[in-house]
Design a protein around this motif. Sequence first.
Motif, PDB file in Angstrom:
ATOM      1  N   SER A 151      -7.525   6.555   2.664  1.00 23.97           N
ATOM      2  CA  SER A 151      -7.445   6.501   1.251  1.00 23.97           C
ATOM      3  C   SER A 151      -8.704   6.289   0.699  1.00 23.97           C
ATOM      4  O   SER A 151      -9.558   5.863   0.965  1.00 23.97           O
ATOM      5  CB  SER A 151      -6.433   5.474   0.819  1.00 23.97           C
ATOM      6  OG  SER A 151      -6.360   5.688  -0.670  1.00 23.97           O
ATOM      7  N   THR A 155       3.124  13.740   2.358  1.00 27.30           N
ATOM      8  CA  THR A 155       2.815  12.236   2.345  1.00 27.30           C
ATOM      9  C   THR A 155       3.261  11.503   3.403  1.00 27.30           C
ATOM     10  O   THR A 155       4.535  11.391   3.282  1.00 27.30           O
ATOM     11  CB  THR A 155       2.928  11.827   1.043  1.00 27.30           C
ATOM     12  OG1 THR A 155       2.154  12.598  -0.049  1.00 27.30           O
ATOM     13  CG2 THR A 155       2.181  10.148   0.911  1.00 27.30           C
ATOM     14  N   VAL A 158       2.255   7.121  -6.760  1.00 26.59           N
ATOM     15  CA  VAL A 158       1.435   8.294  -6.977  1.00 26.59           C
ATOM     16  C   VAL A 158       2.291   9.768  -6.704  1.00 26.59           C
ATOM     17  O   VAL A 158       2.316  10.820  -7.635  1.00 26.59           O
ATOM     18  CB  VAL A 158       0.131   8.331  -6.212  1.00 26.59           C
ATOM     19  CG1 VAL A 158      -0.596   9.530  -6.377  1.00 26.59           C
ATOM     20  CG2 VAL A 158      -0.638   7.201  -6.770  1.00 26.59           C
ATOM     21  N   TYR A 159       2.947   9.790  -5.596  1.00 32.38           N
ATOM     22  CA  TYR A 159       3.759  10.986  -5.250  1.00 32.38           C
ATOM     23  C   TYR A 159       4.913  11.231  -6.474  1.00 32.38           C
ATOM     24  O   TYR A 159       5.046  12.549  -6.738  1.00 32.38           O
ATOM     25  CB  TYR A 159       4.267  10.735  -4.156  1.00 32.38           C
ATOM     26  CG  TYR A 159       4.991  11.830  -3.177  1.00 32.38           C
ATOM     27  CD1 TYR A 159       4.037  12.789  -2.483  1.00 32.38           C
ATOM     28  CD2 TYR A 159       6.316  12.191  -3.706  1.00 32.38           C
ATOM     29  CE1 TYR A 159       4.789  13.822  -1.939  1.00 32.38           C
ATOM     30  CE2 TYR A 159       7.076  13.330  -3.153  1.00 32.38           C
ATOM     31  CZ  TYR A 159       6.197  14.182  -2.220  1.00 32.38           C
ATOM     32  OH  TYR A 159       6.827  15.507  -1.789  1.00 32.38           O
ATOM     33  N   PHE A 216      -4.379   3.162   6.857  1.00 32.30           N
ATOM     34  CA  PHE A 216      -4.218   4.565   6.436  1.00 32.30           C
ATOM     35  C   PHE A 216      -5.589   5.005   5.781  1.00 32.30           C
ATOM     36  O   PHE A 216      -6.623   4.284   5.593  1.00 32.30           O
ATOM     37  CB  PHE A 216      -3.203   4.374   5.241  1.00 32.30           C
ATOM     38  CG  PHE A 216      -3.235   3.591   4.221  1.00 32.30           C
ATOM     39  CD1 PHE A 216      -4.175   3.974   3.045  1.00 32.30           C
ATOM     40  CD2 PHE A 216      -3.048   2.365   4.119  1.00 32.30           C
ATOM     41  CE1 PHE A 216      -4.311   2.779   1.986  1.00 32.30           C
ATOM     42  CE2 PHE A 216      -3.377   1.400   3.167  1.00 32.30           C
ATOM     43  CZ  PHE A 216      -3.787   1.853   2.009  1.00 32.30           C
ATOM     44  N   GLN A 218      -9.575   3.979  -6.361  1.00 32.35           N
ATOM     45  CA  GLN A 218     -10.008   4.439  -7.639  1.00 32.35           C
ATOM     46  C   GLN A 218     -11.322   4.091  -7.982  1.00 32.35           C
ATOM     47  O   GLN A 218     -11.899   4.998  -8.881  1.00 32.35           O
ATOM     48  CB  GLN A 218      -9.141   3.704  -8.603  1.00 32.35           C
ATOM     49  CG  GLN A 218      -9.088   2.315  -8.710  1.00 32.35           C
ATOM     50  CD  GLN A 218      -8.177   1.650  -9.652  1.00 32.35           C
ATOM     51  OE1 GLN A 218      -8.010   2.010 -10.773  1.00 32.35           O
ATOM     52  NE2 GLN A 218      -7.891   0.524  -9.438  1.00 32.35           N
ATOM     53  N   LEU A 278       4.307   7.860   4.861  1.00 25.63           N
ATOM     54  CA  LEU A 278       4.536   6.548   4.576  1.00 25.63           C
ATOM     55  C   LEU A 278       5.162   5.512   5.538  1.00 25.63           C
ATOM     56  O   LEU A 278       5.899   6.212   6.457  1.00 25.63           O
ATOM     57  CB  LEU A 278       5.437   6.415   3.180  1.00 25.63           C
ATOM     58  CG  LEU A 278       4.837   7.263   2.219  1.00 25.63           C
ATOM     59  CD1 LEU A 278       5.826   7.169   1.044  1.00 25.63           C
ATOM     60  CD2 LEU A 278       3.649   6.779   1.782  1.00 25.63           C
ATOM     61  N   ASN A 303       0.902  -0.987  -0.130  1.00 25.60           N
ATOM     62  CA  ASN A 303      -0.022  -0.001  -0.085  1.00 25.60           C
ATOM     63  C   ASN A 303       0.861   1.304   0.037  1.00 25.60           C
ATOM     64  O   ASN A 303       0.554   2.220  -0.677  1.00 25.60           O
ATOM     65  CB  ASN A 303      -0.805  -0.030   1.195  1.00 25.60           C
ATOM     66  CG  ASN A 303      -1.967  -1.077   1.250  1.00 25.60           C
ATOM     67  OD1 ASN A 303      -2.435  -1.469  -0.016  1.00 25.60           O
ATOM     68  ND2 ASN A 303      -2.394  -1.941   2.163  1.00 25.60           N
ATOM     69  N   SER A 304       1.816   1.340   0.701  1.00 29.83           N
ATOM     70  CA  SER A 304       2.875   2.426   0.744  1.00 29.83           C
ATOM     71  C   SER A 304       3.563   2.515  -0.544  1.00 29.83           C
ATOM     72  O   SER A 304       3.801   3.713  -0.883  1.00 29.83           O
ATOM     73  CB  SER A 304       3.786   2.277   1.932  1.00 29.83           C
ATOM     74  OG  SER A 304       3.383   2.201   3.241  1.00 29.83           O
ATOM     75  N   LYS A 319       2.375   2.082  -3.492  1.00 30.92           N
ATOM     76  CA  LYS A 319       1.156   2.530  -4.316  1.00 30.92           C
ATOM     77  C   LYS A 319       1.220   4.114  -4.177  1.00 30.92           C
ATOM     78  O   LYS A 319       1.293   4.798  -5.038  1.00 30.92           O
ATOM     79  CB  LYS A 319      -0.081   1.951  -4.229  1.00 30.92           C
ATOM     80  CG  LYS A 319      -0.038   0.718  -4.594  1.00 30.92           C
ATOM     81  CD  LYS A 319      -1.423   0.057  -4.221  1.00 30.92           C
ATOM     82  CE  LYS A 319      -1.907  -1.509  -4.185  1.00 30.92           C
ATOM     83  NZ  LYS A 319      -2.950  -2.214  -4.180  1.00 30.92           N
ATOM     84  N   ARG A 320       1.253   4.458  -3.034  1.00 28.11           N
ATOM     85  CA  ARG A 320       0.962   6.072  -2.729  1.00 28.11           C
ATOM     86  C   ARG A 320       2.402   6.734  -2.788  1.00 28.11           C
ATOM     87  O   ARG A 320       2.346   7.858  -3.413  1.00 28.11           O
ATOM     88  CB  ARG A 320       0.824   6.132  -1.086  1.00 28.11           C
ATOM     89  CG  ARG A 320      -0.504   5.454  -0.498  1.00 28.11           C
ATOM     90  CD  ARG A 320      -0.723   5.633   0.933  1.00 28.11           C
ATOM     91  NE  ARG A 320      -0.979   6.766   1.202  1.00 28.11           N
ATOM     92  CZ  ARG A 320      -0.693   7.388   2.639  1.00 28.11           C
ATOM     93  NH1 ARG A 320      -0.203   6.478   3.585  1.00 28.11           N
ATOM     94  NH2 ARG A 320      -0.795   8.520   2.959  1.00 28.11           N
TER      95      ARG A 320
END
Length: 529
Positions: free
Chosen positions: A509, A115, A99-100, A507, A512, A117, A92-93, A95-96
């Motif tokens: 979120s 952000t 995006v960053y 977290f 999508q 993480l 999951n981290s 993925k974030r």
Amino acid sequence: MDAWKLACIFRNVLPPEAFEEVGCPCMVDACLSQRVIPVSDRFCLKKILPHWLHYSRALSGAEAINALRPFYFAVHPDFFGQHPREREINENSLKRLSVYLENLQKPGFKSLKPTQLTFYIREKTAQNSSEGQEPVSASGFRAVRFTLHTSDLLSTVLYILNSCSLSVEHIQSLNTNVHSQPLKEAIGMPDRPIKWHRSYYSFTGFKDPDEDLEHVSRVETTLMSWLGSNGKLAVKKLKNSLPLRKELDRLKNELSELLQLSDIRWQRGWGVAHRCSQLHSLSRLAQQNLEPLRNAKGCTIIFTDRSGMSALGHVMLGTMDVHHHWMRLFESLPSYFDLQQRMSVLEDQISNLLGGIRVVYVEELQPALTLDEYYSLLDVFYTQLLKSRIPSHPQSLSGLQMILSSDRYEPSLHELGHFNIPALSDPTNLQSFMRSKAQQARENMTRREELKVIENELIQASTKKFSLEKLYKEPSISSRQMVDCCKRLLQQPLPYLHGMHLCVSHFYSVMQDGDLCIPWNWKKGEAMK
């Protein structure tokens, strides 16, 4: 562009005080009068200009990925197969983080929100402790938490590597000419902290990073404030995904009926569109040659990273494999069923040697092993038991459960009541350990069953109270954590959740397809006006 030209440009943006703060008063008069100044004074300009002006050119996306290879190697989920919770958090981290990094490369972006993480790093990789890190856990991993608030790829890469106590020397060897200053200077802070004048941010439209960080540290995210800020976005995404969700249900029902399947599931958190695409692929395969697919009658099909049969007997379809691989798997299912029967016999033999304890495979707590891999693990353990000629204690451990793993740690008793047993454990000491912990194991199993009942009741109550379409949790969330989360949810008025899909995670979120993820230990607070 040299330092002098940059100074002339910024003379219309920065007030004189900005130059004076870093000990360069000569710059003020020089910029205003357009006269030449000594070279030694020009060099001090780097203390007041943004750090990205120190580099000869920006780091590209491909170069950033290459520079982060040690980090990806340290945290990649595939290396955490024996530890599902750490694997999921890293996944999951990542993925974030992705995006960053993508947003940093978008043309015209001004600033990004800080952000936060969390990553688990293997002990051998993170050898030195640093700020933001926790002690190494019993599983051999270290949790590293940090907040990204960088504005370019290079500083982001350096910050990540430093936060994880990973070497940055390899960045110097990249043939990129990324920076003209020494690496240590790029990593650390300047000799004197830079404090830009507010007029700079007003003129450029950039956000003051110090102000953002102060805000993050001062204002902790609360459930009400986050839902208030993200509720509309989630509703919009959910509404857009509804046609695809209906299509997914239709395809799933049709294939389940056609192939007489027990279920169709996904190991990863793929979006609805991705899942529909996978079911369409399976449907086309069934249209081309249905007979081999009938071998899966009564099975559960799981779309995952590789093809084969899982330790639980589920048919695994690798999403990166071509149809030919899938077809070959369906054709070979009868041989897998034979291996499954031999595995059951092996489990019974182990149980008899160890006093009636049952060998189980818990999907949520164990790595995604294939049937072949799991059979080999059982066989190694069984051979160890036979060689040791341990004394028999019939049914002394009856009713208890054990999980077999390839780890080399000491045997342990899990809070859920099962024993975690390494395949290479010393059989004599192992039997003594399990008999000494048998009563505690039974008590833990009783509490587990009671907790599961309470968890299901609270999920139903929360779903009903908030008119949720669906309430579920990630596999890494324990029943105890879910119970705590639902109890506190039921005490809150949450009109934002009507008709939503709510996932309890680690977290915040918005997924999508409109699913809302909230941490199980969310903070209470009022919505922001």
